[in-house]
Design a protein around this motif. Structure first.
Motif, PDB file in Angstrom:
ATOM      1  N   TYR A 305      62.461 -47.465 -62.066  1.00  0.00           N
ATOM      2  CA  TYR A 305      62.538 -48.883 -61.705  1.00  0.00           C
ATOM      3  C   TYR A 305      63.817 -49.567 -62.201  1.00  0.00           C
ATOM      4  O   TYR A 305      64.102 -50.699 -61.802  1.00  0.00           O
ATOM      5  N   THR A 306      64.585 -48.902 -63.042  1.00  0.00           N
ATOM      6  CA  THR A 306      65.855 -49.491 -63.482  1.00  0.00           C
ATOM      7  C   THR A 306      67.015 -49.129 -62.555  1.00  0.00           C
ATOM      8  O   THR A 306      68.133 -49.604 -62.748  1.00  0.00           O
ATOM      9  N   LYS A 307      66.759 -48.288 -61.546  1.00  0.00           N
ATOM     10  CA  LYS A 307      67.798 -47.981 -60.561  1.00  0.00           C
ATOM     11  C   LYS A 307      67.971 -49.160 -59.601  1.00  0.00           C
ATOM     12  O   LYS A 307      67.027 -49.907 -59.351  1.00  0.00           O
ATOM     13  N   PRO A 308      69.161 -49.325 -59.031  1.00  0.00           N
ATOM     14  CA  PRO A 308      69.390 -50.490 -58.153  1.00  0.00           C
ATOM     15  C   PRO A 308      68.778 -50.359 -56.762  1.00  0.00           C
ATOM     16  O   PRO A 308      68.653 -51.355 -56.049  1.00  0.00           O
ATOM     17  N   TYR A 309      68.400 -49.159 -56.354  1.00  0.00           N
ATOM     18  CA  TYR A 309      67.822 -48.989 -55.017  1.00  0.00           C
ATOM     19  C   TYR A 309      66.872 -47.810 -55.021  1.00  0.00           C
ATOM     20  O   TYR A 309      66.802 -47.021 -55.975  1.00  0.00           O
ATOM     21  N   THR A 329      56.064 -54.752 -63.425  1.00  0.00           N
ATOM     22  CA  THR A 329      57.349 -54.086 -63.211  1.00  0.00           C
ATOM     23  C   THR A 329      58.394 -55.079 -62.731  1.00  0.00           C
ATOM     24  O   THR A 329      59.527 -55.119 -63.228  1.00  0.00           O
ATOM     25  N   LEU A 330      58.005 -55.910 -61.752  1.00  0.00           N
ATOM     26  CA  LEU A 330      58.932 -56.909 -61.207  1.00  0.00           C
ATOM     27  C   LEU A 330      59.358 -57.888 -62.294  1.00  0.00           C
ATOM     28  O   LEU A 330      60.512 -58.324 -62.341  1.00  0.00           O
ATOM     29  N   ASN A 331      58.432 -58.227 -63.173  1.00  0.00           N
ATOM     30  CA  ASN A 331      58.739 -59.164 -64.252  1.00  0.00           C
ATOM     31  C   ASN A 331      59.784 -58.584 -65.206  1.00  0.00           C
ATOM     32  O   ASN A 331      60.605 -59.318 -65.761  1.00  0.00           O
ATOM     33  N   VAL A 332      59.761 -57.259 -65.378  1.00  0.00           N
ATOM     34  CA  VAL A 332      60.726 -56.606 -66.263  1.00  0.00           C
ATOM     35  C   VAL A 332      62.119 -56.591 -65.643  1.00  0.00           C
ATOM     36  O   VAL A 332      63.125 -56.864 -66.317  1.00  0.00           O
ATOM     37  N   LEU A 436      62.351 -42.122 -51.199  1.00  0.00           N
ATOM     38  CA  LEU A 436      61.347 -42.187 -52.257  1.00  0.00           C
ATOM     39  C   LEU A 436      61.915 -41.689 -53.582  1.00  0.00           C
ATOM     40  O   LEU A 436      62.448 -40.582 -53.672  1.00  0.00           O
ATOM     41  N   ASP A 437      61.816 -42.513 -54.600  1.00  0.00           N
ATOM     42  CA  ASP A 437      62.354 -42.156 -55.905  1.00  0.00           C
ATOM     43  C   ASP A 437      61.266 -41.793 -56.901  1.00  0.00           C
ATOM     44  O   ASP A 437      61.477 -40.942 -57.769  1.00  0.00           O
ATOM     45  N   CYS A 438      60.101 -42.440 -56.776  1.00  0.00           N
ATOM     46  CA  CYS A 438      59.050 -42.232 -57.770  1.00  0.00           C
ATOM     47  C   CYS A 438      57.708 -42.642 -57.179  1.00  0.00           C
ATOM     48  O   CYS A 438      57.630 -43.593 -56.398  1.00  0.00           O
ATOM     49  N   VAL A 439      56.652 -41.912 -57.547  1.00  0.00           N
ATOM     50  CA  VAL A 439      55.290 -42.269 -57.146  1.00  0.00           C
ATOM     51  C   VAL A 439      54.446 -42.379 -58.419  1.00  0.00           C
ATOM     52  O   VAL A 439      54.430 -41.462 -59.240  1.00  0.00           O
ATOM     53  N   LEU A 440      53.775 -43.505 -58.569  1.00  0.00           N
ATOM     54  CA  LEU A 440      52.902 -43.732 -59.716  1.00  0.00           C
ATOM     55  C   LEU A 440      51.457 -43.835 -59.223  1.00  0.00           C
ATOM     56  O   LEU A 440      51.109 -44.769 -58.507  1.00  0.00           O
ATOM     57  N   ALA A 441      50.632 -42.839 -59.570  1.00  0.00           N
ATOM     58  CA  ALA A 441      49.203 -42.900 -59.257  1.00  0.00           C
ATOM     59  C   ALA A 441      48.486 -43.524 -60.447  1.00  0.00           C
ATOM     60  O   ALA A 441      48.856 -43.278 -61.599  1.00  0.00           O
ATOM     61  N   GLN A 442      47.467 -44.327 -60.174  1.00  0.00           N
ATOM     62  CA  GLN A 442      46.835 -45.087 -61.256  1.00  0.00           C
ATOM     63  C   GLN A 442      45.335 -45.241 -61.068  1.00  0.00           C
ATOM     64  O   GLN A 442      44.838 -45.327 -59.951  1.00  0.00           O
ATOM     65  N   ARG A 443      44.618 -45.251 -62.189  1.00  0.00           N
ATOM     66  CA  ARG A 443      43.195 -45.605 -62.233  1.00  0.00           C
ATOM     67  C   ARG A 443      43.000 -46.539 -63.417  1.00  0.00           C
ATOM     68  O   ARG A 443      43.846 -46.607 -64.316  1.00  0.00           O
ATOM     69  N   LEU A 444      41.846 -47.212 -63.450  1.00  0.00           N
ATOM     70  CA  LEU A 444      41.507 -48.072 -64.583  1.00  0.00           C
ATOM     71  C   LEU A 444      40.234 -47.556 -65.238  1.00  0.00           C
ATOM     72  O   LEU A 444      39.217 -47.354 -64.568  1.00  0.00           O
ATOM     73  N   ALA A 445      40.289 -47.338 -66.539  1.00  0.00           N
ATOM     74  CA  ALA A 445      39.113 -46.933 -67.313  1.00  0.00           C
ATOM     75  C   ALA A 445      38.824 -48.006 -68.347  1.00  0.00           C
ATOM     76  O   ALA A 445      39.735 -48.697 -68.817  1.00  0.00           O
TER      77      ALA A 445
END
Length: 554
Positions: A305-309, A329-332, A436-445
């Protein structure tokens, strides 16, 4: 008086107090004017719990542990707090059309008559200790002691409904107070959703807390129409239209905190169901470490997320925290020198310094339409709420290839599946691999309650199942339950993450249409921590339990 003397005599007969103690208690009662039961407890002649149980037994009334029960907010609102304190009573729920009331002294016929006159309902008494009743009154009182504090459901000055203006009418409109109390209680208990569900004979209210639904109240079916109408009025919906679903929004302040409610109605065979999604603006933006990222996983994600594109995908089922992660992420990465624009359906939280656009299908304002316009508005960062169709996917991918940082979400089970999903939607494989640069899969526990979690040694078979080597005993934690966590053993939620960096090897596999399990295997060889591994590490760290990880991760 005769009834109380009878109870006192029975206490003597049971050997709980002596005749000498009883005589002393009668003398102190004559001096103080307090009830005999209060004198017996205050003078230390009898334990409060023992006294309450004995009274319940002798009077043929059920004894309840009020500290372990959820008080029905609708029932509690039927008697003013001052009166409840004076009488030492707490309405706790309904049995059919009758009101269930916890009382320290169920033999007081005058109090029973007053409650019946105030509420118009037949009273079913239950015995509870005075201290439990006082605690319950205090708990409810914090929630709705007055409309000014009843979350001061005061609207935002510019776009909210001013509920303060109805303060004078609340005493005459119990439904208004009931709805306000429900919202206030839900916010106080950290609920994310309120479900108001009509049944054949009653109206059920449930809160979703930490991702799990809990029933908090049932009321007679007769209040259903009034409750739904009140919510529709607040959300500016058509109260006369009951045949089709409707949705709206309400802006409020609860105890000084800005809260948005997304209101959705659904016609059912027993009436309209209403679901309120609670959006707490104060909780919208969390730091990424606060979301639950492990340090090594966060470092991987940070490199993207620190890359420009490039494009970053956050994937997972509904309710897995994808939007919260994107906002954080956007806030950072958002800075004054950058132009950040979002397109969402709907806009859930207002982000300072960010241009936000809401989809409006009624006028043809779809994701793809807005996205095309955004790209003509000189953006540096584009957040797309969700990739739902091939046109949106193609525009987002092309934007990532032309110098924009694109953040978006997709519904897939894991990170590796996202590449195949985009290709199946119709995006060319070479475009996916390049953008595509990165994929983040997520769950909440659910997170373990810090107050009551208890350490225990994991059996060897459990440790093996968790994937840890057999180098001695592993300490894990179990959910015990206490008043802080409402006896659930959990308080709050933590993200379980899987970050897949799209390396040259994975790019080549995407172009070759290789299956997701092969892509996953290569990603793991290159250091990807899977959802299951991330979850098990959080079990070892005492953040959550094995049961929770297995519940949310396949």
């Amino acid at each position: 008086m005769a009834e109380r003397e009878h109870i006192a005599t029975l206490l003597v007969d049971d050997g709980l107090i002596t005749r000498s103690d009883l005589q002393t208690a009668f003398e102190r009662q004559a001096e103080s004017g307090e009830s005999l039961t209060r004198v017996l407890v205050d003078e230390g002649m009898l334990d409060e719990n023992t006294l309450a149980r004995a009274m319940a037994t002798h009077m043929g009334v059920e004894f309840i542990n009020l500290g372990d029960m959820t008080v029905d907010a609708g029932a509690a609102s039927l008697i003013p707090e001052a009166l409840a304190r004076r009488y030492g009573v707490m309405p706790i729920g309904f049995e059919g059309e009758d009101l269930v009331v916890a009382m320290a002294d169920p033999g007081n016929v005058l109090v029973m008559d007053d409650i019946r006159a105030i509420t118009g309902l037949r009273v079913i008494p239950k015995v509870a200790t005075s201290s439990d009743i006082d605690d319950a009154i205090r708990r409810i009182g914090r929630m709705d002691g007055s409309v000014a504090e009843l979350a001061h459901l005061v609207a935002d000055d510019d776009d909210g409904e001013d509920l303060t203006s109805v303060q004078a009418a609340v005493e005459e409109a119990p439904i208004v107070k009931l709805v306000n109390t429900l919202v206030s209680r839900a916010v106080n208990e950290r609920a994310s959703d309120i479900h108001i569900e009509p049944g054949e004979r009653d109206l059920r209210v449930r809160f979703r807390i930490d991702g799990v639904l809990h029933e908090v109240m049932t009321t007679p079916k007769s209040v259903s129409g009034a409750v739904v109408s009140r919510l529709k009025i607040m959300a500016d919906l058509d109260i006369a239209e009951r045949r089709i679903p409707q949705d709206g929004r309400v802006s409020l302040r609860v105890a000084g905190r800005p809260i948005d409610l997304r209101v959705a109605t659904l016609p059912t065979i027993y009436g309209e169901k209403v679901v309120l999604r609670i959006l707490d603006k104060d909780d919208a933006i969390l730091s990424l470490p606060d979301l639950g990222f492990l340090p090594e996983t966060l470092k991987q994600y940070e490199e993207s997320y620190t890359k420009p594109y490039g494009a970053i995908l956050v994937t997972g089922p509904t309710g897995s925290g994808k939007t919260t992660t994107l906002y954080s992420t956007l806030n950072v990465i958002n800075r004054p020198e950058l132009n950040a624009i979002t397109v969402e359906d709907p806009v859930e939280y207002r982000l300072p310094g960010v241009t936000q656009v809401q989809v409006n299908r009624k006028v043809g304002l779809q994701f793809a339409t807005v996205l095309k316009a955004i790209l003509r508005s000189d953006p540096d960062i584009v957040l797309v709420g969700e990739v739902r169709d091939v046109e949106t996917a193609k525009i987002a991918v092309e934007a990532a290839l032309t110098g924009h940082l694109v953040l978006t979400t997709l519904h897939t089970n894991d990170a590796a599946s996202s590449i195949g999903r985009l290709i199946d939607m119709g995006v060319e494989p070479y475009l996916v691999s390049s953008a595509l640069d990165c994929v983040l899969a997520q769950r909440l526990a659910r997170k373990l309650c810090e107050r009551c979690k208890t350490p225990q040694q994991a059996p060897p078979e459990v440790a093996a199942r968790m994937g840890f080597p057999d180098h001695g005993p592993i300490t894990v934690y179990a959910a015990a339950g206490c008043k802080v966590c409402s006896d659930t053993g959990y308080r709050g939620r933590v993200a379980i993450n899987e970050v897949m960096t799209v390396t040259e090897d994975i790019q080549r596999m995407a172009v070759e249409h290789r299956p997701s399990d092969e892509i996953r295997a290569v990603a793991m060889q290159q250091g990807m921590v899977t959802l299951r591994q991330d979850g098990m590490e959080k079990v070892r760290l005492g953040v959550t339990t094995l049961e929770e990880v297995l519940r949310v991760v396949v």
